[in-house]
Motif scaffolding. Structure first.
Motif, short mmCIF file in Angstrom:
data_model
loop_
_atom_site.label_atom_id
_atom_site.label_comp_id
_atom_site.label_asym_id
_atom_site.label_seq_id
_atom_site.Cartn_x
_atom_site.Cartn_y
_atom_site.Cartn_z
N ASP A 226 0.80 -1.26 -0.22
CA ASP A 226 -0.01 0.09 -0.11
C ASP A 226 0.92 1.14 0.12
OD1 ASP A 226 -2.36 -1.35 -0.03
OD2 ASP A 226 -2.76 -1.18 2.14
N ALA A 227 1.74 1.17 0.89
CA ALA A 227 2.84 2.36 0.76
C ALA A 227 3.43 2.47 -0.39
CB ALA A 227 3.83 2.30 2.05
N ALA A 228 4.15 1.61 -0.89
CA ALA A 228 4.87 1.45 -2.42
C ALA A 228 3.69 2.21 -3.38
CB ALA A 228 5.13 0.15 -2.97
N ARG A 229 2.63 1.71 -3.47
CA ARG A 229 1.51 2.24 -4.37
C ARG A 229 1.13 3.87 -4.14
NH1 ARG A 229 -2.65 -1.36 -4.10
NH2 ARG A 229 -3.31 -0.19 -2.07
N ALA A 230 1.16 3.94 -3.02
CA ALA A 230 0.93 5.80 -2.55
C ALA A 230 1.98 6.42 -2.89
CB ALA A 230 0.68 5.67 -1.03
N VAL A 231 3.28 5.92 -3.00
CA VAL A 231 4.16 7.20 -3.22
C VAL A 231 4.79 6.72 -4.81
CG1 VAL A 231 5.09 7.36 -0.97
CG2 VAL A 231 6.05 5.60 -2.18
N GLY A 232 4.13 5.84 -5.42
CA GLY A 232 4.24 5.77 -6.77
C GLY A 232 5.78 5.12 -7.17
N VAL A 233 6.07 3.87 -6.46
CA VAL A 233 7.11 3.19 -6.68
C VAL A 233 7.17 2.61 -8.14
CG1 VAL A 233 8.14 0.94 -6.06
CG2 VAL A 233 7.61 2.54 -4.31
N GLY A 234 8.30 2.64 -8.85
CA GLY A 234 8.22 2.17 -10.28
C GLY A 234 7.97 0.40 -10.29
N ARG A 235 8.89 -0.22 -9.51
CA ARG A 235 8.59 -1.82 -9.36
C ARG A 235 8.77 -2.05 -8.33
NH1 ARG A 235 8.33 -6.27 -12.82
NH2 ARG A 235 8.21 -4.87 -14.55
N VAL A 236 7.97 -3.29 -7.69
CA VAL A 236 8.25 -3.92 -6.37
C VAL A 236 8.88 -5.08 -6.55
CG1 VAL A 236 7.01 -4.91 -4.41
CG2 VAL A 236 6.08 -2.65 -5.25
N LEU A 237 9.80 -5.65 -6.20
CA LEU A 237 10.27 -7.03 -5.96
C LEU A 237 10.20 -7.34 -4.74
CD1 LEU A 237 12.61 -4.95 -7.80
CD2 LEU A 237 12.93 -7.28 -8.74
#
Length: 289
Positions: free
Chosen positions: A92-103
């Protein structure tokens, strides 16, 4: 920017070490629950930024993940924690700050119906990633080779490897998996979705006993125990019952074929032979074993 959680631990810490061979320290951020930990301090001394972040404290995560082109999330290793909820907070936090890719450090055999509890958590986390709208890669690592130090029991002393169920497992060195992960993280999205990282062989425990026989120069017997007998032995040896039953799921998943597959990808990424079960057994026994 490459942001890595869990870098004060062995797996992702080793991945960061290999990332440092590929990119400048200024391009790496490590996220830690204890920013004063020795491992975090060592990275800071080399020019790597250190940020505070804790999955169990979701409000800490957006600032920790800000600016990530590639975000490597370590999975929770606490068998008593609600791992999926913790992972969900990070996603959720990664989506909120617009992370390019999650591994994400997943596990081979991740499935809804695996007897191995963490495999169900990994599968559920992968579903969260798939539904997140983010680009994502799950690193489905083979079962870690160093686990044999306790899963085989004191075979050198007893001359016996006794297990409650048997099946093939692609035992994979944690160091090899970390090095392969660094190559994938640095690949700028060349790998998408589930990626299997395993050694090239998947021996059964019976086959490991044969290898141990060669290494020891004397017969190491293989014994398949009744489940209740095996659990009773674990408890008698000082293992809490919940942990014995937790590990039983691993053996049952092996018997069900969940860890049987092998993939040549990691060997190609490393460009060298991967550590084998024979290599591990021939090495000096870890302290306490």
């Amino acid at each position: 920017m490459f942001i890595v959680t869990g870098a004060t631990g062995v797996l992702n810490g080793t991945t960061v070490e290999h990332l440092l061979e590929r990119v400048h320290p200024s391009e790496i951020v490590v996220v830690a629950r204890d920013t004063a930990a020795p491992a975090a301090a060592r990275f800071a001394e080399r020019g790597v930024a250190v940020r505070y972040g804790d999955y169990a404290e979701p409000s800490s995560l957006p600032a920790a993940f800000e600016g990530a082109d590639q975000l490597l999330l370590v999975s929770s290793s606490d068998p008593k924690a609600d791992a999926v909820a913790l992972h969900g907070a990070a996603i959720d936090a990664a989506r909120a700050v617009g992370v390019g890719r999650v591994l994400y450090t997943s596990h081979q055999g991740a499935a809804a119906d695996t007897p191995f509890g963490p495999g169900r958590d990994h599968f559920a986390t992968e579903r969260l990633l798939a539904d997140s709208g983010l680009a994502w890669t799950s690193l489905r690592n083979g079962f870690y080779l160093h686990s044999l130090a306790w899963l085989l029991g004191p075979w050198r002393e007893t001359g016996t490897i006794a297990v409650p169920a048997d099946g093939p497992v692609s035992w994979t060195s944690r160091g090899d998996a970390a090095e392969a992960a660094a190559a994938i993280v640095a690949s700028d999205g060349a790998f998408d979705g589930p990626v299997t990282i395993t050694a090239g062989e998947a021996p059964t425990f019976a086959e490991i006993a044969a290898t141990a026989t060669e290494v020891a120069g004397r017969e190491i017997r293989f014994e398949l125990l009744d489940t209740d007998d095996w659990i009773a032995r674990q408890i008698a040896g000082g293992q809490p019952e919940f942990m014995a039953r937790f590990m039983l799921g691993m053996y049952e998943a092996a018997a069900g074929g969940f860890f049987a597959g092998t993939d040549p990808l990691a060997g190609r990424l490393l460009g060298r032979p991967m550590e084998s079960v024979g290599d591990f057994l021939a090495a000096p026994a870890p302290a306490g074993h």
